[in-house]
Motif scaffolding. Structure first.
Motif, mmCIF file in Angstrom:
data_model
loop_
_atom_site.group_PDB
_atom_site.id
_atom_site.type_symbol
_atom_site.label_atom_id
_atom_site.label_comp_id
_atom_site.label_asym_id
_atom_site.label_seq_id
_atom_site.Cartn_x
_atom_site.Cartn_y
_atom_site.Cartn_z
ATOM 1 N N VAL A 37 3.295 12.824 -5.549
ATOM 2 C CA VAL A 37 4.212 11.676 -5.421
ATOM 3 C C VAL A 37 4.760 11.300 -6.802
ATOM 4 O O VAL A 37 5.965 11.060 -6.963
ATOM 5 C CB VAL A 37 3.488 10.463 -4.787
ATOM 6 N N ALA B 12 0.790 -1.238 0.000
ATOM 7 C CA ALA B 12 0.000 0.000 0.000
ATOM 8 C C ALA B 12 0.820 1.285 0.000
ATOM 9 O O ALA B 12 0.286 2.370 0.263
ATOM 10 C CB ALA B 12 -1.008 0.024 1.150
ATOM 11 N N THR B 13 2.103 1.195 -0.337
ATOM 12 C CA THR B 13 2.881 2.428 -0.482
ATOM 13 C C THR B 13 2.568 3.115 -1.816
ATOM 14 O O THR B 13 3.053 4.223 -2.070
ATOM 15 C CB THR B 13 4.408 2.167 -0.389
ATOM 16 N N VAL C 289 5.699 9.023 0.127
ATOM 17 C CA VAL C 289 4.413 8.883 -0.583
ATOM 18 C C VAL C 289 3.232 9.394 0.242
ATOM 19 O O VAL C 289 2.085 9.126 -0.102
ATOM 20 C CB VAL C 289 4.170 7.416 -1.035
ATOM 21 N N PRO D 218 2.181 12.570 0.511
ATOM 22 C CA PRO D 218 1.373 13.570 -0.217
ATOM 23 C C PRO D 218 0.409 12.920 -1.225
ATOM 24 O O PRO D 218 0.501 11.710 -1.485
ATOM 25 C CB PRO D 218 2.427 14.419 -0.946
ATOM 26 N N PRO D 219 -0.470 13.759 -1.800
ATOM 27 C CA PRO D 219 -1.391 13.238 -2.820
ATOM 28 C C PRO D 219 -0.643 12.626 -4.007
ATOM 29 O O PRO D 219 0.503 13.004 -4.293
ATOM 30 C CB PRO D 219 -2.171 14.493 -3.266
HETATM 31 N N1 LIG Z 1 -0.352 9.247 -2.718
HETATM 32 C C1 LIG Z 1 -1.496 8.633 -2.450
HETATM 33 N N2 LIG Z 1 -2.464 9.277 -1.767
HETATM 34 C C2 LIG Z 1 -3.626 8.664 -1.460
HETATM 35 N N3 LIG Z 1 -3.938 7.396 -1.778
HETATM 36 C C3 LIG Z 1 -3.010 6.695 -2.458
HETATM 37 C C4 LIG Z 1 -1.749 7.259 -2.832
HETATM 38 N N4 LIG Z 1 -1.040 6.305 -3.479
HETATM 39 C C5 LIG Z 1 -1.806 5.198 -3.523
HETATM 40 N N5 LIG Z 1 -2.989 5.424 -2.927
HETATM 41 C C6 LIG Z 1 -4.077 4.455 -2.707
HETATM 42 O O1 LIG Z 1 -3.572 3.563 -1.697
HETATM 43 C C7 LIG Z 1 -3.917 2.229 -2.016
HETATM 44 C C8 LIG Z 1 -2.648 1.415 -2.181
HETATM 45 O O2 LIG Z 1 -2.003 1.799 -3.374
HETATM 46 P P1 LIG Z 1 -1.392 0.711 -4.350
HETATM 47 O O3 LIG Z 1 -0.928 1.423 -5.574
HETATM 48 O O4 LIG Z 1 -2.326 -0.431 -4.518
HETATM 49 O O5 LIG Z 1 -0.117 0.246 -3.459
HETATM 50 P P2 LIG Z 1 0.843 -1.045 -3.570
HETATM 51 O O6 LIG Z 1 0.871 -1.420 -5.024
HETATM 52 O O7 LIG Z 1 2.169 -0.558 -3.072
HETATM 53 O O8 LIG Z 1 0.289 -2.076 -2.665
HETATM 54 C C9 LIG Z 1 -4.780 2.278 -3.271
HETATM 55 O O9 LIG Z 1 -6.143 2.266 -2.903
HETATM 56 C C10 LIG Z 1 -4.397 3.604 -3.920
HETATM 57 O O10 LIG Z 1 -5.457 4.152 -4.675
#
Ligand SMILES: Nc1ncnc2c1ncn2[C@@H]1O[C@H](COP(=O)(O)OP(=O)(O)O)[C@@H](O)[C@H]1O
Ligand SMILES: O=C(O)[C@H](O)[C@@H](O)[C@H](O)[C@H](O)COP(=O)(O)O
Length: 167
Positions: free
Chosen positions: A149, A5-6, A142, A144-145
């Protein structure tokens, strides 16, 4: 790279568009048993991860052999995993996506239709070996919005490409 979730998938997809290269989702390369294990709330072991990392590395190698640049998502939590990914391809740069645990927990709990339960975040953070200064890459905050990012990640990537002797 980075724990769950990064924003690896979200950022990589956008970076690939911006830099006109291919996007490869490392999660799609997991053996089915790995996904089932994570879904059940069990952290992966090294033995689970090596075959996955081999598939990620092989895909990176195929892309490089075809002369195609790609942005690849992979948690790559340990230095040894990143070294495995570097083995087959010369030009590999890591962007380590990082945020406080509370931010990640919140994003994981809002994410729907994903196999990774929030309960696995603690083990991911415990396993993580942050990108070391000597490794070729950058750490990106990561928090910020997403648009901010992606802009920061894109700047970091441009710096890395400039530093590369082969660029
Ligand atoms: N900078 C951000 N601000 C707010 N939400 C984000 C941001 N980056 C990702 N998200 C949300 O956080 C969640 C995890 O992102 P994701 O791309 O699936 O991460 P990962 O692939 O690292 O597990 C998703 O629901 C995504 O839409
Ligand atoms: O989207 C996510 O939540 C992550 O990408 C997640 O899927 C996980 O990080 C790895 O794919 C599992 O392997 P690790 O246990 O090595 O992170």
């Amino acid at each position: 790279m980075g724990v769950s979730a990064t924003g690896k998938s979200s950022v990589a997809r956008r970076l690939a568009e911006l830099h006109e290269c291919d996007f490869i989702e490392g999660d799609d390369l997991h053996p089915r048993a790995n996904v089932a294990k994570m879904e059940a709330g069990d952290p992966l072991t090294d033995e689970d991860r090596w075959p996955w990392l081999a598939r990620v590395a092989q895909t990176m190698r195929e892309q490089a052999d075809a002369g195609r640049s790609s942005v690849v998502t992979c948690s790559a939590l340990k230095r040894a995993y990143r070294d495995r990914l570097r083995e087959d391809v010369a030009d590999v740069w890591f962007l380590h996506l990082h945020a406080p645990a509370a931010v990640l927990e919140d994003r994981m709990s809002r994410r729907t239709r994903h196999f990774m339960p929030v309960s696995l975040l603690a083990s991911q953070l415990a396993t993580l070996e942050p990108l070391a200064p000597a490794e070729h890459g950058r750490v990106v905050d990561v928090t910020p919005p997403l648009d901010d990012v992606v802009a920061a990640a894109s700047r970091a990537l441009a710096e890395l490409l400039n530093e590369s002797p082969g660029a």
